[in-house]
Motif scaffolding. Sequence first.
Motif, mmCIF file in Angstrom:
data_model
loop_
_atom_site.group_PDB
_atom_site.id
_atom_site.type_symbol
_atom_site.label_atom_id
_atom_site.label_comp_id
_atom_site.label_asym_id
_atom_site.label_seq_id
_atom_site.Cartn_x
_atom_site.Cartn_y
_atom_site.Cartn_z
ATOM 1 N N ASN A 1 -12.598 -2.207 6.701
ATOM 2 C CA ASN A 1 -11.704 -2.302 5.543
ATOM 3 C C ASN A 1 -11.533 -0.947 4.865
ATOM 4 O O ASN A 1 -10.431 -0.584 4.427
ATOM 5 C CB ASN A 1 -12.255 -3.316 4.543
ATOM 6 N N ASP B 1 -4.368 4.217 4.091
ATOM 7 C CA ASP B 1 -3.388 3.989 3.021
ATOM 8 C C ASP B 1 -3.275 5.214 2.122
ATOM 9 O O ASP B 1 -2.170 5.615 1.727
ATOM 10 C CB ASP B 1 -3.797 2.775 2.180
ATOM 11 N N ARG C 1 -5.347 0.851 -5.709
ATOM 12 C CA ARG C 1 -6.441 1.243 -4.820
ATOM 13 C C ARG C 1 -7.284 2.363 -5.429
ATOM 14 O O ARG C 1 -8.506 2.384 -5.269
ATOM 15 C CB ARG C 1 -5.876 1.648 -3.452
ATOM 16 N N ALA D 1 0.816 -1.217 0.000
ATOM 17 C CA ALA D 1 0.000 0.000 0.000
ATOM 18 C C ALA D 1 0.847 1.263 0.000
ATOM 19 O O ALA D 1 0.380 2.323 -0.425
ATOM 20 C CB ALA D 1 -0.932 -0.004 1.213
ATOM 21 N N THR E 1 -8.180 1.457 4.099
ATOM 22 C CA THR E 1 -7.868 2.022 2.792
ATOM 23 C C THR E 1 -7.689 3.531 2.875
ATOM 24 O O THR E 1 -6.798 4.104 2.233
ATOM 25 C CB THR E 1 -8.982 1.683 1.783
#
Length: 279
Positions: A258, A265, A132, A123, A262
Motif C-alpha cells: 500500500n 501517487d 495523502r 490520487a 502511495t
Amino acid sequence: MSNRPAYPDSSNSSAAAAASHAAHGSGLGPGFGSLRAAGVSFAPTQLGAARPSRPAQLSPAVADGLAGGLDPQAISEMSHLSAAALLDRVRHSEDPEVVRRVLTLVETVGVDEIAELWSDAEADSLPGILWRLYMLRTWMRANRDAIARLWRVGEPVATTASAIAGVDQAPTEDDIARLADSILSGAFVGDFAVALERAASFVDVVALGLRVEAKHMTEHAAAIVADSTATAGDPRDAANDEKRLRTKAARLMHTASNLMVTAKDFHHGANLWRRGRLE
C-alpha cells in the motif's frame, strides 16, 4: 458521519461544516469560506504564478442543492475548490501562524470532516494529493518510533533517498515528527513538487524497511520449524509460532504494498504539478 455541528448559515452537510470550521476556526480567511445556499466565493482564480484558472464560485445548481444534501458531483466540486483555496490562501500569506494552523488542520477540524471533502478524491487531483499528505503527517507523528526504526532498516547506509527526503542516516522519533511537519509545510510554502518527491522518497524507504522486516520474520519462521524437527520439540508449538510469524509477515508486506502505491501517487502528483495539471 461526524457529529460536529455546522456553523450558522452553513449547509447542514458535514463536508460544508468542515469548510466553514476551517475558515472560522483556523483564521484562513475568505479563501476557505463556508458554503451557503446563495453560493459564495470559495476559491481564488489562480494557484500562484502560471497556474490554471479555477471558477471563483460554485455553480448555481450546486449552491441551490446544498440545503437538500450533497450529491457526489457537488462533493467533488467542493473538494477541488476547497483544496485550491486552502493552498492559495497559505501561499499568499506572510503570517507563520496561518502555516501552523494549516499543519494542524486535521487535529483542529477533525479527520472525519476533512475526509468527507477529500478522501474520495482521485490520487491524481489536488485534493487527493493533499489528503495523502495530511494522512502521511498524521501517520508519521502517531508512529514515529516504529517509523524511525523502519527507516534505519530500509536505509542502513545513506543514499539519494535520504538526501531527497531530508532524513539523517539514523533518525530519531523526534526527527520523524519534524520531518512530518516539514514535508507538509513545504507543500504550502515551498515547491509543491519537491514536497511530493520528499514524501515519495520517504514512503519508499519505509516500505522497503517493512519488506526487510517481513523477510526476517519469514526466515525466523522457517528456522523455528527446522529447530523443532532437529531437537524433537513439540511440533504444535512450532507450528503455532510459525503461523504467527508468517501471518505478521504477510501483514507487513500488505502494508508495504500500500505504501508503494502511495509513493507512486506522490511521484505522479509531482509530475502533474510541474506540468500545471494537478487540479
